[in-house]
Motif scaffolding. Structure first.
Motif, PDB file in Angstrom:
ATOM      1  N   GLU A 245      22.740  62.688  38.267  1.00 21.46           N
ATOM      2  CA  GLU A 245      24.051  63.257  38.654  1.00 21.46           C
ATOM      3  C   GLU A 245      25.092  62.312  38.706  1.00 21.46           C
ATOM      4  O   GLU A 245      26.040  62.392  38.099  1.00 21.46           O
ATOM      5  CB  GLU A 245      23.748  64.175  39.614  1.00 21.46           C
ATOM      6  CG  GLU A 245      25.119  64.681  40.295  1.00 21.46           C
ATOM      7  CD  GLU A 245      25.005  65.594  41.413  1.00 21.46           C
ATOM      8  OE1 GLU A 245      26.082  66.063  42.098  1.00 21.46           O
ATOM      9  OE2 GLU A 245      23.686  65.425  41.959  1.00 21.46           O
ATOM     10  N   LEU A 246      24.754  61.175  39.583  1.00 21.69           N
ATOM     11  CA  LEU A 246      25.736  60.355  39.868  1.00 21.69           C
ATOM     12  C   LEU A 246      25.687  59.246  38.742  1.00 21.69           C
ATOM     13  O   LEU A 246      27.164  58.813  38.623  1.00 21.69           O
ATOM     14  CB  LEU A 246      25.299  59.345  41.032  1.00 21.69           C
ATOM     15  CG  LEU A 246      25.111  60.222  42.270  1.00 21.69           C
ATOM     16  CD1 LEU A 246      25.104  59.399  43.831  1.00 21.69           C
ATOM     17  CD2 LEU A 246      26.338  61.192  42.485  1.00 21.69           C
ATOM     18  N   TYR A 247      24.970  58.932  37.874  1.00 15.40           N
ATOM     19  CA  TYR A 247      25.180  58.257  36.658  1.00 15.40           C
ATOM     20  C   TYR A 247      26.132  59.123  35.871  1.00 15.40           C
ATOM     21  O   TYR A 247      27.075  58.154  35.500  1.00 15.40           O
ATOM     22  CB  TYR A 247      23.824  57.803  35.909  1.00 15.40           C
ATOM     23  CG  TYR A 247      23.925  57.397  34.565  1.00 15.40           C
ATOM     24  CD1 TYR A 247      24.264  56.084  34.562  1.00 15.40           C
ATOM     25  CD2 TYR A 247      23.843  57.926  33.457  1.00 15.40           C
ATOM     26  CE1 TYR A 247      24.343  55.225  33.235  1.00 15.40           C
ATOM     27  CE2 TYR A 247      23.794  57.413  32.304  1.00 15.40           C
ATOM     28  CZ  TYR A 247      24.161  55.873  31.943  1.00 15.40           C
ATOM     29  OH  TYR A 247      24.514  55.427  30.872  1.00 15.40           O
ATOM     30  N   ALA A 248      25.889  60.284  35.622  1.00 14.21           N
ATOM     31  CA  ALA A 248      26.514  61.047  34.573  1.00 14.21           C
ATOM     32  C   ALA A 248      28.148  61.134  35.364  1.00 14.21           C
ATOM     33  O   ALA A 248      29.255  61.081  34.443  1.00 14.21           O
ATOM     34  CB  ALA A 248      26.214  62.661  34.510  1.00 14.21           C
ATOM     35  N   ILE A 286      42.020  45.597  36.665  1.00 15.51           N
ATOM     36  CA  ILE A 286      40.828  45.053  36.766  1.00 15.51           C
ATOM     37  C   ILE A 286      39.645  46.395  37.103  1.00 15.51           C
ATOM     38  O   ILE A 286      40.117  47.150  37.984  1.00 15.51           O
ATOM     39  CB  ILE A 286      40.568  43.903  37.713  1.00 15.51           C
ATOM     40  CG1 ILE A 286      41.346  42.693  37.379  1.00 15.51           C
ATOM     41  CG2 ILE A 286      38.963  43.506  37.850  1.00 15.51           C
ATOM     42  CD1 ILE A 286      41.549  41.738  38.636  1.00 15.51           C
ATOM     43  N   ILE A 287      38.829  46.549  35.913  1.00 15.90           N
ATOM     44  CA  ILE A 287      37.978  47.682  36.173  1.00 15.90           C
ATOM     45  C   ILE A 287      36.929  47.602  37.400  1.00 15.90           C
ATOM     46  O   ILE A 287      36.199  46.707  37.471  1.00 15.90           O
ATOM     47  CB  ILE A 287      37.301  48.173  34.914  1.00 15.90           C
ATOM     48  CG1 ILE A 287      38.192  48.375  33.864  1.00 15.90           C
ATOM     49  CG2 ILE A 287      36.362  49.336  35.324  1.00 15.90           C
ATOM     50  CD1 ILE A 287      39.203  49.377  33.990  1.00 15.90           C
ATOM     51  N   SER A 288      36.865  48.600  38.330  1.00 17.73           N
ATOM     52  CA  SER A 288      36.394  48.333  39.513  1.00 17.73           C
ATOM     53  C   SER A 288      35.375  49.718  39.927  1.00 17.73           C
ATOM     54  O   SER A 288      36.016  50.862  39.446  1.00 17.73           O
ATOM     55  CB  SER A 288      37.271  47.994  40.952  1.00 17.73           C
ATOM     56  OG  SER A 288      36.692  48.038  42.101  1.00 17.73           O
ATOM     57  N   ALA A 289      34.671  49.648  40.769  1.00 24.27           N
ATOM     58  CA  ALA A 289      33.876  50.686  41.067  1.00 24.27           C
ATOM     59  C   ALA A 289      33.741  50.773  42.772  1.00 24.27           C
ATOM     60  O   ALA A 289      33.257  49.562  43.117  1.00 24.27           O
ATOM     61  CB  ALA A 289      32.419  50.715  40.271  1.00 24.27           C
ATOM     62  N   GLU A 290      33.994  51.595  43.309  1.00 26.33           N
ATOM     63  CA  GLU A 290      33.840  51.762  44.849  1.00 26.33           C
ATOM     64  C   GLU A 290      32.407  52.607  45.135  1.00 26.33           C
ATOM     65  O   GLU A 290      32.543  53.685  44.937  1.00 26.33           O
ATOM     66  CB  GLU A 290      34.889  52.460  45.432  1.00 26.33           C
ATOM     67  CG  GLU A 290      34.663  52.521  47.002  1.00 26.33           C
ATOM     68  CD  GLU A 290      35.896  52.944  47.672  1.00 26.33           C
ATOM     69  OE1 GLU A 290      36.214  52.657  48.998  1.00 26.33           O
ATOM     70  OE2 GLU A 290      36.735  53.790  47.186  1.00 26.33           O
ATOM     71  N   GLY A 291      31.453  51.814  45.282  1.00 27.66           N
ATOM     72  CA  GLY A 291      30.313  52.181  45.483  1.00 27.66           C
ATOM     73  C   GLY A 291      29.351  52.199  44.107  1.00 27.66           C
ATOM     74  O   GLY A 291      29.955  52.517  43.155  1.00 27.66           O
ATOM     75  N   ALA A 292      28.066  51.738  44.153  1.00 34.27           N
ATOM     76  CA  ALA A 292      27.449  51.337  43.131  1.00 34.27           C
ATOM     77  C   ALA A 292      26.358  52.600  42.874  1.00 34.27           C
ATOM     78  O   ALA A 292      25.512  52.313  42.184  1.00 34.27           O
ATOM     79  CB  ALA A 292      26.783  50.026  43.187  1.00 34.27           C
ATOM     80  N   ASP A 293      26.680  53.680  43.330  1.00 35.30           N
ATOM     81  CA  ASP A 293      25.855  54.952  43.415  1.00 35.30           C
ATOM     82  C   ASP A 293      25.480  55.349  42.003  1.00 35.30           C
ATOM     83  O   ASP A 293      24.516  55.672  41.634  1.00 35.30           O
ATOM     84  CB  ASP A 293      26.677  56.166  44.024  1.00 35.30           C
ATOM     85  CG  ASP A 293      26.854  55.692  45.466  1.00 35.30           C
ATOM     86  OD1 ASP A 293      26.086  55.917  46.440  1.00 35.30           O
ATOM     87  OD2 ASP A 293      27.818  55.026  45.705  1.00 35.30           O
ATOM     88  N   PHE A 294      26.357  54.902  40.881  1.00 31.32           N
ATOM     89  CA  PHE A 294      26.129  55.279  39.549  1.00 31.32           C
ATOM     90  C   PHE A 294      24.876  54.587  39.036  1.00 31.32           C
ATOM     91  O   PHE A 294      24.372  54.838  37.995  1.00 31.32           O
ATOM     92  CB  PHE A 294      27.402  55.044  38.850  1.00 31.32           C
ATOM     93  CG  PHE A 294      27.809  53.564  38.313  1.00 31.32           C
ATOM     94  CD1 PHE A 294      27.389  53.064  37.417  1.00 31.32           C
ATOM     95  CD2 PHE A 294      28.611  53.092  39.301  1.00 31.32           C
ATOM     96  CE1 PHE A 294      27.773  51.734  37.077  1.00 31.32           C
ATOM     97  CE2 PHE A 294      28.934  51.824  39.194  1.00 31.32           C
ATOM     98  CZ  PHE A 294      28.485  50.930  38.204  1.00 31.32           C
ATOM     99  N   LEU A 295      24.482  53.615  39.659  1.00 33.55           N
ATOM    100  CA  LEU A 295      23.570  52.569  39.171  1.00 33.55           C
ATOM    101  C   LEU A 295      22.341  53.439  39.255  1.00 33.55           C
ATOM    102  O   LEU A 295      21.255  53.165  38.599  1.00 33.55           O
ATOM    103  CB  LEU A 295      23.456  51.476  39.679  1.00 33.55           C
ATOM    104  CG  LEU A 295      24.423  50.523  39.879  1.00 33.55           C
ATOM    105  CD1 LEU A 295      24.429  49.129  40.371  1.00 33.55           C
ATOM    106  CD2 LEU A 295      24.698  50.194  38.162  1.00 33.55           C
TER     107      LEU A 295
END
Length: 495
Positions: A245-248, A286-295
């Motif tokens: 789910e979080l990857y999607a 700069i492309i950033s992600a708040e939280g690495a949950d998608f991993l």
């Protein structure tokens, strides 16, 4: 059909999901700098001042207009399609979409007071009747006192400052960089099926107007499994995500970031060379992600995000205790950074991705510092002597761990922490006194607050720079705080 607010508050309007309805109320714009708005809150009650976002979500609904509308001084009546929201992370229960204003006797006749309406414009957030509450921050008694003291200091400073504020003259080669931003309304919040189509708002224009060169444009990938807690003061995870789910969600968010970048004609920074070449020319991201949950705990997905989505700044945790470690706003589960988190930090170091430990616990930060061969950043927070048990503020020792890696702490503009830009500048000074000016930066968390912050638009950057000069920083030091320090970490981490 006409509906009333008791049906919203009781939940009986659930049966009208998908139905075209008429409803009346008072507009609360969330983008006060715009001449027209297509997204705002409609409130049952006349707000006491322009900075007051309703604390009870059952007294307001989200509105998405079919066409932009100028901010209204009077109560208004709208017609649109009512949607029931399930487990909305911001606590809203209903959204009115494809809305249009209507005329007629059903429109309330009461008006905003002139003071309240003016406050909803340029002064939004500065006249709020109580300290703001936003995602993840709960005031302790110590922090409440600190906020009150900061407000008094700011008022004294304002009354004593000269009529002509000092003007920042950016030294040659200076780049201004926001370490943490959701500008343009990049986040797919709440229901992804609707949120992915949520209209963007201007980003490049206010960046140019204020002189902001580069932002770390942050997606968020835990929104479907987090929500506002019962006390309405912080976010919490309310369920476990389904496998994939979080990857999607991450793929949808990265795509939305790309769409925003194309719409606003931003340049994407991927390394030191492109930062040097593109930064001075115009608005960059700069492309950033708040939280690495998608991993979802899969370290190889760091490589995929780096290659496929040009990810160059990764915050390990957000509002759920994920596979990488513990967070400040929940009881610890992993005693800090997990072994998987260690692997992710090492992979970021190897690929060239800035590691951001914002939201992580002190124990997580200490292990990340012991693991990383590159400087760390903590992109958005502020100092507190004794943060509450679930506060997002940090202690001096917490800050010193980041500085010990050669890294940078971004000071944020929360109205729950600072009364105005002058108080924020004093907060930057306190941070610099603890860790040194070379370890302090700016993390606006643009469009990431529930209650309006004291820095609401990149057009305010010159005002913030002036406030920093008044706080005692030199011209060169202001340049370091507003971008130079993060640039150093980016160069060391990304190459």
């Amino acid at each position: 059909m006409q509906i009333d607010w008791p049906s919203i508050q009781s939940g009986s309007a659930d049966t009208l999901h998908g139905t075209t309805v008429d409803i009346s109320g008072w507009m609360i714009p969330l983008d006060p700098q715009a001449d027209t708005v297509d997204y705002f809150l409609l409130s049952a009650d006349e707000p006491c001042c322009g900075g007051c976002v309703p604390r009870n979500p059952l007294t307001s609904i989200e509105v998405q207009m079919a066409a932009p509308l100028a901010p209204q001084a009077e109560a208004l009546a709208l017609r649109g399609r009512l949607l029931r929201l399930l487990d909305d992370p911001a606590g809203w229960r209903y959204r009115l979409v494809d809305a249009l204003p209507i005329e007629g006797p059903q429109a309330p006749q009461r008006r905003f007071s002139r003071r309240a309406f003016l406050a909803s414009g340029a002064a939004l957030g500065l006249t709020a009747c109580a300290p703001g509450h936003f995602a993840g921050y709960t005031e302790s008694h110590d922090e409440t006192a600190q906020t009150a003291q900061t407000a008094q200091t700011a008022q004294t400073a304002q009354s004593a400052q000269p009529e002509t504020a000092p003007r920042w003259q950016a030294p040659p080669g200076t780049l201004t960089i926001d370490m943490h931003s959701h500008g343009g309304r990049v986040i797919v919040s709440r229901d992804p099926a609707i949120g992915a189509r949520r209209p963007f708002i201007p980003l490049a224009a206010p960046m140019r107007a204020g002189g902001m060169n580069v932002i770390c444009l942050a997606i968020v990938t835990d929104t479907t499994v987090t929500r506002v807690a019962d006390n309405r003061k912080r976010f919490e995870a309310w369920r476990e995500p389904q496998l994939g789910e979080l990857y999607a969600l991450g793929q949808v968010e990265f795509q939305r970031a790309r769409q925003l970048i194309e719409r606003e004609q931003l340049q994407v920074v991927t390394d030191t060379a492109s930062l040097s070449a593109l930064g001075p020319l115009g608005p960059c991201a700069i492309i950033s992600a708040e939280g690495a949950d998608f991993l979802e705990g899969q370290v190889d997905r760091v490589d995929e995000a780096y290659t496929k989505h040009q990810l160059r700044h990764l915050q390990l945790t957000h509002y759920r205790v994920n596979e990488l470690g513990d967070i400040q706003t929940e009881p610890p589960v992993h005693s800090g950074l997990t072994d998987t988190g260690v692997q992710v930090v090492r992979r970021c170091n190897a690929l060239g991705i800035v590691v951001d430990v914002a939201h992580g616990t002190y124990d997580l930060v200490k292990r990340a510092a012991d693991t990383s061969t590159k400087p760390l950043v903590l992109s958005h927070s502020a100092l507190a002597t004794r943060p509450g048990a679930r506060s997002r503020l940090i202690t001096p020792d917490h800050a010193r761990v980041i500085a010990g890696t050669g890294g940078v702490i971004g000071v944020w503009p929360s109205s729950g922490t600072f009364r105005d830009l002058h108080a924020m500048a004093e907060g930057v000074k306190r941070m610099a006194d603890v860790v040194g000016v070379e370890h302090v930066g700016l993390g606006t968390d643009m469009l990431g607050f529930i209650s309006p912050p004291v820095f609401r638009s990149y057009k305010q950057l010159p005002d913030l720079a002036s406030a920093l000069l008044l706080a005692g920083f030199s011209q060169a030091e202001v340049g370091a705080i507003l971008g130079g320090n993060y640039r150093r970490v980016f160069d060391a981490s990304v190459g």
